[in-house]
Design an enzyme around this catalytic site. Structure first.
Site, mmCIF file in Angstrom:
data_model
loop_
_atom_site.group_PDB
_atom_site.id
_atom_site.type_symbol
_atom_site.label_atom_id
_atom_site.label_comp_id
_atom_site.label_asym_id
_atom_site.label_seq_id
_atom_site.Cartn_x
_atom_site.Cartn_y
_atom_site.Cartn_z
ATOM 1 N N GLU A 93 0.803 -1.310 0.174
ATOM 2 C CA GLU A 93 -0.010 0.135 0.084
ATOM 3 C C GLU A 93 0.726 1.374 -0.015
ATOM 4 O O GLU A 93 0.609 2.109 -0.697
ATOM 5 C CB GLU A 93 -1.047 -0.232 1.316
ATOM 6 C CG GLU A 93 -1.957 1.420 1.286
ATOM 7 C CD GLU A 93 -2.903 1.314 0.328
ATOM 8 O OE1 GLU A 93 -2.728 2.542 -0.416
ATOM 9 O OE2 GLU A 93 -3.548 0.406 -0.164
ATOM 10 N N ASP B 254 0.911 4.232 -3.192
ATOM 11 C CA ASP B 254 0.416 5.570 -2.919
ATOM 12 C C ASP B 254 1.903 6.260 -3.297
ATOM 13 O O ASP B 254 1.546 7.237 -4.017
ATOM 14 C CB ASP B 254 0.215 5.555 -1.521
ATOM 15 C CG ASP B 254 -1.035 4.954 -0.984
ATOM 16 O OD1 ASP B 254 -1.637 4.635 -1.934
ATOM 17 O OD2 ASP B 254 -1.125 4.951 0.223
ATOM 18 N N SER C 150 -7.313 1.926 -3.514
ATOM 19 C CA SER C 150 -6.063 2.446 -2.838
ATOM 20 C C SER C 150 -5.316 2.760 -4.161
ATOM 21 O O SER C 150 -4.377 3.580 -3.840
ATOM 22 C CB SER C 150 -5.387 1.439 -2.172
ATOM 23 O OG SER C 150 -5.120 0.223 -2.786
ATOM 24 N N ASP D 263 -17.973 10.259 -18.270
ATOM 25 C CA ASP D 263 -19.122 9.616 -17.479
ATOM 26 C C ASP D 263 -18.995 7.988 -17.655
ATOM 27 O O ASP D 263 -18.766 7.510 -18.844
ATOM 28 C CB ASP D 263 -20.256 9.961 -17.954
ATOM 29 C CG ASP D 263 -21.567 9.630 -17.133
ATOM 30 O OD1 ASP D 263 -21.171 9.084 -16.138
ATOM 31 O OD2 ASP D 263 -22.670 9.767 -17.553
ATOM 32 N N ILE D 264 -18.970 7.361 -16.610
ATOM 33 C CA ILE D 264 -18.766 5.880 -16.716
ATOM 34 C C ILE D 264 -20.246 5.146 -16.777
ATOM 35 O O ILE D 264 -20.978 5.565 -15.408
ATOM 36 C CB ILE D 264 -18.026 5.250 -15.376
ATOM 37 C CG1 ILE D 264 -16.820 5.980 -15.290
ATOM 38 C CG2 ILE D 264 -17.653 3.843 -15.764
ATOM 39 C CD1 ILE D 264 -15.855 5.908 -16.865
ATOM 40 N N GLY E 180 -24.519 10.307 -15.836
ATOM 41 C CA GLY E 180 -24.477 11.164 -14.626
ATOM 42 C C GLY E 180 -24.029 10.514 -13.293
ATOM 43 O O GLY E 180 -23.106 9.270 -13.543
ATOM 44 N N ASP F 260 -23.552 8.193 -9.995
ATOM 45 C CA ASP F 260 -24.078 6.865 -9.537
ATOM 46 C C ASP F 260 -23.008 6.515 -8.305
ATOM 47 O O ASP F 260 -21.987 6.955 -8.181
ATOM 48 C CB ASP F 260 -23.890 6.030 -10.406
ATOM 49 C CG ASP F 260 -22.574 5.527 -11.328
ATOM 50 O OD1 ASP F 260 -21.724 5.202 -10.503
ATOM 51 O OD2 ASP F 260 -22.437 5.996 -12.578
#
EC number: 3.4.14.10
Length: 602
Positions: free
Chosen positions: A295, A299, A513, A555-556, A574, A576
């Site tokens: 992690e 990052d 992450s 937009d997905i 839009g 979600d």
């Protein structure tokens, strides 16, 4: 007499007792908080009397409502105060407790032999932390601590299911922890999967399609993301005035050799560069390659690689909650997030963008504690810091089993099936980042999303969330979620096939992450645009995102986030609760940036 008591107190500390209760003092105690034992935990034994804990006492913030008003005004691109962030001193003036509260709590602590030298205070004095043995904590809180064990694991905690406070302190102490906090932060120490684990958990291999961009369908790199999100031609203009920060917990360390290998491969111009390391609560940054954290490496490598040469800051925070039965005095029994928050709020200078890949099912965090953490996030927003959080990696579920079939039972004693929102992503002052995959992008199955059971829906979300809910077939998931709660995520970014270096070798990793530092990088570059014009940074993002910035996203509209025996929510046109507004287009967002201040005409 005072000298005699002082000598006894010194002797008590020298012998390790840490506090000397005064038997002549008595209080009328009243219940402050009680919980049903969360599912999976069983009582093992009474906590050892000499086991030491760090009691964190939260005092009421004097005027948080006023701070919240300031925050929304300075974050609203249509308000005349937009961008006029508060100073550290101005924020603290609004949250420092009243003198009466400070005095009464001090008197209570003194009655157990504890003085100013025995405890620490947060910068705003709204938290007091005192180190005491269980025997003293039980008397202070009129309770009984036990050692608890989680199912078939080695996870142990020292906790109680209820605690009391003297009657006269109830209006002057909001909460005390660790008491009822059973969150298993160490289980969800990262919100990420190795690709092999992803296939096992979600039953997908997802090798991609041969007829789309092969570089982004097979492997996610810095160059892939810069191209995909339309900032490959942007060069930071004022990197010396800007910084991006990442936070690491639970013995996750950035391995510097891995970081350099990553730079050499994916951002050669950054090779040999360093970052600013800040330790919290004795946090380490162990460079033993076997202790490299996937992690922490993820990052650092992508947040720093995507924004080079923008300033780079990393925190390492000590503290791991599980109690070790063979070690009666571990270094810390409290979860580490509030320790980090206290340290950051105490700092004079902060990165303008901070990404955090850390979370837990909201129901495992006492509501009183979640509220205080969320208020700390609001304080950072008021100071001009954009706070980005991973939305979680188990869809609408809790991650205990396969997301399509897990039980998602409530911890309130009723064992009802319920979607499981993630905290701190569910805090309305955070910007929560969901996940996508493939090109063209679709929602990734693990993308955490839904509706908070603790926090009501903020006004800035009303229009888009009501539209989404209005388009759901009547009765959809009735009783499984709170339609009036804070909805998340707000945005999304790629969340699979990230190529990082770990223990000297490249590996592929997945999770929100990865999405959070990716989106944070875009925010940091948008801040660079503003700073280069002499403007203030974006700070708390959501009021801008939900009023103007929504036009700057891809937009997905395909995919869903299964869990709790359901297919979860669907990505739609839009906003979600799977991908928020979608993934960023840097140039579009750049063109939608608010002016320095609102002049009533733009």
């Amino acid at each position: 007499m005072k000298l005699f008591n002082h000598c006894l107190l010194a002797l008590a500390f020298a012998s390790g007792a840490l506090a000397l209760p005064r038997p002549e003092v008595s209080y009328n105690y009243r219940l402050k908080e009680s919980i049903t034992v969360p599912r999976g935990w069983s009582k093992v034994a009474a906590a050892p009397a000499e086991h030491v804990i760090h009691l964190r006492i939260g005092l009421p913030q004097s005027n948080f409502a006023e701070l919240e008003r300031h925050l929304y005004e300075i974050s609203d691109p249509f308000h005349s105060r937009y961008g006029q962030h508060l100073s550290k001193a101005e924020v603290e003036a609004l949250v420092t407790p009243k003198e009466e509260s400070l005095d009464l709590v001090d008197e209570w602590l003194a009655s157990f032999g504890l003085g100013e030298d025995d405890f620490s205070r947060s910068s705003a004095k709204d938290w007091v932390v005192v180190k005491v043995p269980i025997s003293v904590a039980e008397k202070m809180l009129n309770t009984k601590y036990h050692v608890w064990k989680y199912e078939d694991t080695d996870d142990h905690l020292v906790r109680t299911t209820e605690y009391h406070l003297p009657d006269h302190l109830h209006g002057h102490v909001e909460l005390v922890q660790p008491t009822t906090l059973f969150a298993r932060w160490n289980r969800m120490k990262t919100t990420s999967f190795f690709e092999d684990d992803f296939a096992k958990v979600f039953g997908q291999k997802g090798d991609g399609s041969d007829d789309v961009n092969p570089s982004c369908n097979k492997t996610i790199t810095v160059n892939c993301l810069r191209d995909l999100y339309n900032f490959d031609n942007y060069k930071p203009r004022v990197p010396e005035k800007n910084a991006i920060g990442i936070s690491s917990y639970l013995e996750e360390y950035i391995n510097n050799q891995d970081l350099q290998l990553f730079y050499k491969e994916q951002r050669p111009e950054a090779a040999g560069s360093k970052y600013k390391l800040i330790t919290v609560n004795g946090g380490k940054n162990d460079q033993n390659s076997s202790l490299a954290g996937s992690e922490a490496n993820l990052d650092a490598q992508f947040a720093f690689g995507l924004t080079w040469p923008t300033g780079r800051v990393a925190w390492t925070t000590a503290g791991e909650p599980p109690f070790k039965p063979d070690n009666r005095t571990p270094t810390n029994t409290n979860e580490p997030y509030q320790n980090w928050l206290d340290a950051v709020l105490a700092a004079d200078n902060l990165p303008q963008t901070i990404s955090t890949s850390y979370g837990e099912a909201e129901q495992t965090v006492p509501e009183s504690y979640a509220n205080r953490v969320c208020q700390g996030i609001a304080q950072l927003g008021a100071r001009g810091v954009s706070m980005l959080f991973s939305s979680g990696d188990f869809g609408v579920g809790d991650g205990n089993e396969d997301p399509a079939s897990n039980t998602c039972l409530t911890n309130d004693g009723h064992n009802n099936t319920r979607f499981m929102p993630t905290f701190p992503a569910s805090c309305p002052f955070s910007t929560a980042v969901g996940g996508t995959e493939y090109v063209p992008e679709v929602a990734v199955a693990f993308s955490g999303g839904g509706f908070s059971d603790y926090f009501p829906r903020p006004k800035y979300q009303n229009a888009v969330v009501q539209e989404y809910l209005g388009n759901l077939p009547e009765g959809t998931y009735e009783g499984l979620y709170n339609p009036n709660g804070r909805a998340f995520p707000d945005v999304a970014a790629m969340g699979r096939r990230f190529r990082i270096y770990l223990e000297g070798a490249p590996v592929s990793i997945a999770g929100t992450s990865a999405s959070a530092p990716t989106f944070a990088a875009v925010v940091a570059l948008l801040n660079d645009v503003r700073l280069s014009k002499g403007q203030n940074t974006l700070g708390f993002l959501n009021p801008w995102l939900y009023s103007q910035g929504m036009g700057g996203f891809n937009d997905i509209t395909s995919g869903n986030n299964p869990g709790c025996g359901t297919r979860g929510f669907d990505a739609t046109e839009g906003w979600d609760p799977v991908t928020g507004f979608g993934t960023p287009d840097f140039e579009k967002l750049r063109n939608l940036l608010p002016p320095a201040t609102y002049n009533g005409t733009e």
